[in-house]
Design an enzyme around this catalytic site. Structure first.
Site, short mmCIF file in Angstrom:
data_model
loop_
_atom_site.label_atom_id
_atom_site.label_comp_id
_atom_site.label_asym_id
_atom_site.label_seq_id
_atom_site.Cartn_x
_atom_site.Cartn_y
_atom_site.Cartn_z
N GLY A 124 43.98 104.10 -71.38
CA GLY A 124 42.78 104.94 -71.45
C GLY A 124 42.03 104.89 -70.14
CD GLU A 135 43.57 96.10 -74.67
OE1 GLU A 135 42.95 95.13 -74.18
OE2 GLU A 135 43.85 97.13 -74.03
CG ASP A 139 46.34 93.74 -70.89
OD1 ASP A 139 45.65 94.70 -71.26
OD2 ASP A 139 46.00 92.55 -71.04
CB SER A 140 45.26 94.27 -64.91
OG SER A 140 44.76 95.53 -65.27
CB ALA A 170 36.43 97.37 -62.61
CE1 TYR A 171 34.59 91.70 -63.03
CE2 TYR A 171 36.35 93.04 -64.01
CZ TYR A 171 35.24 92.22 -64.15
OH TYR A 171 34.78 91.92 -65.41
CG ASP A 172 39.20 97.73 -57.07
OD1 ASP A 172 39.86 96.70 -57.33
OD2 ASP A 172 39.61 98.88 -57.31
CE LYS A 190 43.21 98.10 -56.70
NZ LYS A 190 42.42 98.60 -57.84
P1 ITT Z 1 43.81 100.22 -70.84
O1 ITT Z 1 43.46 101.40 -71.69
O2 ITT Z 1 45.02 100.47 -69.98
O3 ITT Z 1 43.90 98.91 -71.61
P2 ITT Z 1 41.57 98.89 -69.54
O4 ITT Z 1 40.51 99.36 -68.58
O5 ITT Z 1 41.12 98.28 -70.84
O6 ITT Z 1 42.60 100.10 -69.79
P3 ITT Z 1 42.85 96.39 -68.85
O7 ITT Z 1 42.54 95.82 -70.19
O8 ITT Z 1 44.23 96.24 -68.32
O9 ITT Z 1 42.49 97.92 -68.77
O10 ITT Z 1 41.93 95.80 -67.71
C1 ITT Z 1 40.81 95.03 -67.98
C2 ITT Z 1 39.75 95.25 -66.96
O11 ITT Z 1 40.09 94.53 -65.75
C3 ITT Z 1 39.53 96.68 -66.49
O12 ITT Z 1 38.77 97.43 -67.42
C4 ITT Z 1 38.76 96.41 -65.19
O13 ITT Z 1 37.42 96.05 -65.48
C5 ITT Z 1 39.49 95.18 -64.66
N1 ITT Z 1 40.55 95.59 -63.71
C6 ITT Z 1 41.88 95.71 -63.98
N2 ITT Z 1 42.55 96.13 -62.89
C7 ITT Z 1 41.63 96.28 -61.92
C8 ITT Z 1 41.69 96.71 -60.57
O14 ITT Z 1 42.83 97.07 -60.00
N3 ITT Z 1 40.56 96.74 -59.87
C9 ITT Z 1 39.38 96.38 -60.43
N4 ITT Z 1 39.23 95.98 -61.69
C10 ITT Z 1 40.34 95.93 -62.44
#
Ligand code: ITT
Length: 188
Positions: free
Chosen positions: A8, A37, A65-66, A144-146, A166
């Site tokens: 999403g 999740e 998932d990150s 986000a955290y970038d 990046k």
């Molecule tokens: P999905 O629908 O794919 O789950 P999500 O935004 O919930 O989208 P994740 O759970 O994988 O994605 O990531 C959790 C959070 O980590 C995401 O919302 C960001 O706040 C942060 N994050 C992940 N990858 C990032 C990146 O490359 N740069 C900055 N922040 C990141």
């Protein structure tokens, strides 16, 4: 061959497109299909999510998932990254980090790609290490955290680098690169 990317988050889609663009014979299509999740490690979340999605659509699909992990805070926000970004945000993180200097500001991003097709589930991982910056720094790139993360070998934050820059070194690049190699072998 068509592979679905269930997410999403449009920022993740744009980065995945840059990283996977030279994958011949495969078309990636983003779909915003919600999946449960669970609370757990990135690996557990990706594995549970991808099994659920594959059982629903029965077509090759991946999730990514990150999370952002700050070492001195024992990995916080980690698997809570999304919630923490939406609540205290980067300003809140910098406040928590006020008393920490130099090496104490170590942090990393981690990405886990979960893929499933008729052969079962595969996981691919990528990490990028660096530091939490002293202040929010952005040229309008990234998300986000970038704007508070400086990767090793750089003095700019991810949000001061273009998406292409990046995507040469990111956690997402490293996990998707492994995934790409797996798909290339599979297609041979
Ligand atoms: P999905 O629908 O794919 O789950 P999500 O935004 O919930 O989208 P994740 O759970 O994988 O994605 O990531 C959790 C959070 O980590 C995401 O919302 C960001 O706040 C942060 N994050 C992940 N990858 C990032 C990146 O490359 N740069 C900055 N922040 C990141």
């Amino acid at each position: 061959m068509k592979i679905y990317f269930a997410t999403g988050n449009p920022n993740k889609v744009k980065e995945a497109e840059i990283i996977l663009k030279d994958l011949e014979g495969i078309k990636i299509e983003a779909i915003n299909l919600p999946y449960p999740e669970i609370q757990g490690t990135l690996e557990e979340v990706a594995e549970f999510g991808i099994k659920y999605l594959y059982s629903k659509i029965k077509k090759p699909v991946f999730v990514e998932d990150s999370g952002f992990f700050i070492e001195v805070l024992k990995g916080f926000p980690g698997t809570y990254s999304r919630y923490v970004q939406e609540t205290i945000g980067n300003e809140g993180i910098l406040k928590l980090m006020e008393d920490f200097k130099g090496e104490e500001r170590r942090a990393y991003f981690k990405s886990v790609v979960g893929y499933c097709d008729e052969d079962g589930v595969k996981l691919f991982k990528g990490v990028v290490r660096g530091w939490v910056s002293q202040e929010i720094r952005s040229k309008g790139y990234g998300f986000a955290y970038d704007s508070i993360f400086i990767p090793e070998g750089e003095n700019r934050t991810f949000a001061e680098m273009t998406r292409e820059e990046k995507s040469r070194i990111s956690h997402r690049k490293r996990a998707l690169e492994e995934f790409k190699e797996y798909l290339k072998k599979k297609l041979k």
